[in-house]
Design a protein around this motif. Structure first.
Motif, PDB file in Angstrom:
ATOM      1  N   SER A 189      -8.768  -5.304 -13.108  1.00 32.43           N
ATOM      2  CA  SER A 189      -8.733  -5.975 -11.544  1.00 32.43           C
ATOM      3  C   SER A 189      -7.550  -6.944 -11.592  1.00 32.43           C
ATOM      4  O   SER A 189      -6.755  -7.241 -12.365  1.00 32.43           O
ATOM      5  N   LEU A 190      -7.069  -7.316 -10.305  1.00 32.47           N
ATOM      6  CA  LEU A 190      -5.858  -8.041  -9.912  1.00 32.47           C
ATOM      7  C   LEU A 190      -6.250  -9.559 -10.420  1.00 32.47           C
ATOM      8  O   LEU A 190      -7.342 -10.214 -10.113  1.00 32.47           O
ATOM      9  N   PRO A 191      -5.302 -10.119 -11.053  1.00 35.39           N
ATOM     10  CA  PRO A 191      -5.489 -11.702 -11.120  1.00 35.39           C
ATOM     11  C   PRO A 191      -5.493 -12.405 -10.076  1.00 35.39           C
ATOM     12  O   PRO A 191      -5.190 -12.152  -8.862  1.00 35.39           O
ATOM     13  N   TRP A 192      -6.394 -13.418  -9.940  1.00 33.21           N
ATOM     14  CA  TRP A 192      -7.050 -14.026  -8.726  1.00 33.21           C
ATOM     15  C   TRP A 192      -5.958 -14.621  -8.047  1.00 33.21           C
ATOM     16  O   TRP A 192      -5.855 -14.670  -6.618  1.00 33.21           O
ATOM     17  N   ALA A 193      -4.953 -15.425  -8.845  1.00 32.18           N
ATOM     18  CA  ALA A 193      -3.817 -15.976  -8.098  1.00 32.18           C
ATOM     19  C   ALA A 193      -3.110 -14.958  -7.369  1.00 32.18           C
ATOM     20  O   ALA A 193      -2.648 -15.149  -6.085  1.00 32.18           O
ATOM     21  N   GLU A 194      -2.904 -13.545  -8.062  1.00 29.50           N
ATOM     22  CA  GLU A 194      -2.045 -12.675  -7.306  1.00 29.50           C
ATOM     23  C   GLU A 194      -2.772 -12.171  -6.122  1.00 29.50           C
ATOM     24  O   GLU A 194      -2.412 -12.136  -4.898  1.00 29.50           O
ATOM     25  N   LEU A 195      -3.962 -11.805  -6.084  1.00 38.59           N
ATOM     26  CA  LEU A 195      -5.064 -11.530  -5.134  1.00 38.59           C
ATOM     27  C   LEU A 195      -4.940 -12.738  -3.957  1.00 38.59           C
ATOM     28  O   LEU A 195      -4.853 -12.337  -2.897  1.00 38.59           O
ATOM     29  N   GLY A 196      -4.772 -13.859  -4.246  1.00 39.10           N
ATOM     30  CA  GLY A 196      -4.960 -14.965  -3.166  1.00 39.10           C
ATOM     31  C   GLY A 196      -3.385 -15.051  -2.253  1.00 39.10           C
ATOM     32  O   GLY A 196      -3.379 -15.202  -1.145  1.00 39.10           O
ATOM     33  N   ASN A 197      -2.314 -14.522  -3.078  1.00 37.44           N
ATOM     34  CA  ASN A 197      -1.019 -14.685  -2.463  1.00 37.44           C
ATOM     35  C   ASN A 197      -0.814 -13.148  -1.441  1.00 37.44           C
ATOM     36  O   ASN A 197      -0.351 -13.534  -0.345  1.00 37.44           O
ATOM     37  N   MET A 198      -1.522 -12.212  -2.016  1.00 40.92           N
ATOM     38  CA  MET A 198      -1.719 -11.061  -1.124  1.00 40.92           C
ATOM     39  C   MET A 198      -2.531 -11.287   0.370  1.00 40.92           C
ATOM     40  O   MET A 198      -2.222 -10.957   1.341  1.00 40.92           O
ATOM     41  N   ALA A 199      -3.826 -11.921   0.002  1.00 38.17           N
ATOM     42  CA  ALA A 199      -4.511 -12.376   0.914  1.00 38.17           C
ATOM     43  C   ALA A 199      -4.032 -13.223   2.006  1.00 38.17           C
ATOM     44  O   ALA A 199      -3.967 -13.071   3.295  1.00 38.17           O
ATOM     45  N   ILE A 200      -3.131 -14.029   1.405  1.00 36.18           N
ATOM     46  CA  ILE A 200      -2.354 -15.182   2.555  1.00 36.18           C
ATOM     47  C   ILE A 200      -1.430 -14.322   3.223  1.00 36.18           C
ATOM     48  O   ILE A 200      -1.513 -14.346   4.679  1.00 36.18           O
ATOM     49  N   TYR A 201      -0.681 -13.554   2.603  1.00 36.42           N
ATOM     50  CA  TYR A 201       0.348 -12.611   3.461  1.00 36.42           C
ATOM     51  C   TYR A 201      -0.516 -11.814   4.437  1.00 36.42           C
ATOM     52  O   TYR A 201      -0.006 -11.686   5.597  1.00 36.42           O
ATOM     53  N   LEU A 202      -1.222 -11.029   4.033  1.00 35.01           N
ATOM     54  CA  LEU A 202      -2.046  -9.897   4.806  1.00 35.01           C
ATOM     55  C   LEU A 202      -2.871 -10.858   5.912  1.00 35.01           C
ATOM     56  O   LEU A 202      -2.967 -10.198   7.174  1.00 35.01           O
ATOM     57  N   GLY A 203      -3.441 -11.851   5.549  1.00 30.33           N
ATOM     58  CA  GLY A 203      -4.079 -12.760   6.608  1.00 30.33           C
ATOM     59  C   GLY A 203      -3.279 -13.274   7.609  1.00 30.33           C
ATOM     60  O   GLY A 203      -3.575 -13.025   8.763  1.00 30.33           O
ATOM     61  N   GLY A 204      -2.096 -13.787   7.135  1.00 27.86           N
ATOM     62  CA  GLY A 204      -1.071 -14.277   8.015  1.00 27.86           C
ATOM     63  C   GLY A 204      -0.554 -13.041   9.139  1.00 27.86           C
ATOM     64  O   GLY A 204      -0.482 -13.334  10.231  1.00 27.86           O
ATOM     65  N   LEU A 205      -0.555 -11.778   8.326  1.00 25.71           N
ATOM     66  CA  LEU A 205       0.012 -10.782   9.140  1.00 25.71           C
ATOM     67  C   LEU A 205      -1.169 -10.363  10.092  1.00 25.71           C
ATOM     68  O   LEU A 205      -0.780  -9.899  11.264  1.00 25.71           O
ATOM     69  N   GLY A 206      -2.227 -10.397   9.722  1.00 30.42           N
ATOM     70  CA  GLY A 206      -3.318  -9.955  10.561  1.00 30.42           C
ATOM     71  C   GLY A 206      -3.380 -11.112  11.679  1.00 30.42           C
ATOM     72  O   GLY A 206      -3.985 -10.688  13.044  1.00 30.42           O
ATOM     73  N   PHE A 207      -3.303 -12.339  11.752  1.00 38.17           N
ATOM     74  CA  PHE A 207      -3.611 -13.542  12.527  1.00 38.17           C
ATOM     75  C   PHE A 207      -2.382 -13.124  13.866  1.00 38.17           C
ATOM     76  O   PHE A 207      -2.760 -13.282  14.614  1.00 38.17           O
ATOM     77  N   LEU A 208      -0.998 -12.801  13.310  1.00 33.46           N
ATOM     78  CA  LEU A 208      -0.038 -12.289  14.093  1.00 33.46           C
ATOM     79  C   LEU A 208      -0.504 -11.294  14.934  1.00 33.46           C
ATOM     80  O   LEU A 208      -0.038 -11.186  16.302  1.00 33.46           O
ATOM     81  N   THR A 209      -0.843 -10.157  14.507  1.00 33.21           N
ATOM     82  CA  THR A 209      -1.365  -8.919  15.102  1.00 33.21           C
ATOM     83  C   THR A 209      -2.499  -9.514  15.929  1.00 33.21           C
ATOM     84  O   THR A 209      -2.131  -8.781  17.173  1.00 33.21           O
TER      85      THR A 209
END
Length: 253
Positions: A221-241
């Protein structure tokens, strides 16, 4: 929720989702046997997980985004959205109901994929099995953070343009974010073009949500810190979308 029920009934009546549901179930159990599994039977389970998840990506691209663009185009062209506007249902509520109608069916497809990948391809080793389950859960989270906003965008574009144009834009973004960005990375390694570098920076990095290789090669599995960074990026991109979708959405063409 009248618009939701009307849209859901329309999708169910067309029954195109059933074709993809059958493929989602069949392909993971058929495709792995086209590999040289006789020499190494242990590759069957990772190949099944790979087939299951990539079939889900294909379903998202070929059915979900098309369904959103088509519904947006059809309801706006036929005056359905304008009618519901006169009933006091604002654009955000309309978008939410259209999105929910499409995603209600697609959620079942996600569950099918998760079930196949988790319970029919899980490693026998207890530690590997634990990481396998966590990785699949992480995959679902990241997958939703990409497909859910894109569905909203396809609906909004469908209400403003023709369904074919709306679909072309959204599937183009998805394919570029999953595959095109990787080719761009390779090209940038030998070419320091400022224009291409800018394109790389502003491009949607949807490939971050693709954890198929972690399942195939049992990387854990992904380290939780790495998953958090990905989620922040994709979440921000999703918010803009989502914000762009609200601006593009219109009740009548």
């Amino acid at each position: 929720m009248e618009l939701f029920r009307l849209t859901l009934a329309s999708i169910l009546n067309r029954k195109t989702f059933a074709i993809f549901a059958v493929l989602l179930i069949a392909i993971p159990f058929v495709l792995p046997y086209m590999t040289p599994w006789e020499t190494k039977p242990s590759i069957i389970e990772p190949a099944r997980a790979q087939a299951a998840w990539w079939m889900l990506w294909v379903t998202a691209a070929c059915w979900l985004l098309f369904q959103g663009a088509n519904i947006g185009d059809r309801w706006a062209s036929h005056g359905i959205l304008e009618y519901f506007k006169t009933l006091g249902i604002n654009r955000i509520s309309q978008m939410g109901q259209l999105w929910l109608a499409c995603f209600t069916i697609f959620a079942g497809m996600i569950l099918i994929t998760f079930g196949i990948s988790t319970f029919t391809a899980m490693p026998g080793d207890p530690l590997e099995a634990k990481h396998w389950l966590i990785t699949n859960c992480q995959y679902v989270i990241l997958f939703l953070m990409v497909t859910a906003p894109l569905l909203m965008l396809s609906i909004a574009l469908g209400t403003r343009f023709r369904g074919a144009a709306a679909y072309a834009v959204t599937i183009g973004l998805l394919v570029h974010g999953l595959f095109g960005i990787r080719y761009l990375e390779v090209f940038l390694a030998d070419n320091k073009s400022p224009l291409l570098n800018f394109l790389y920076v502003v491009s949607p990095h949807y490939h971050l949500s693709d954890l198929t290789s972690r399942l195939v090669f049992k990387l854990g599995s992904l380290p939780w810190a790495e998953l958090g960074n990905m989620a922040i990026y994709l979440g921000g991109l999703g918010f803009l979308t989502l914000a762009l979708s609200i601006q593009l959405y219109r009740e009548v063409k």
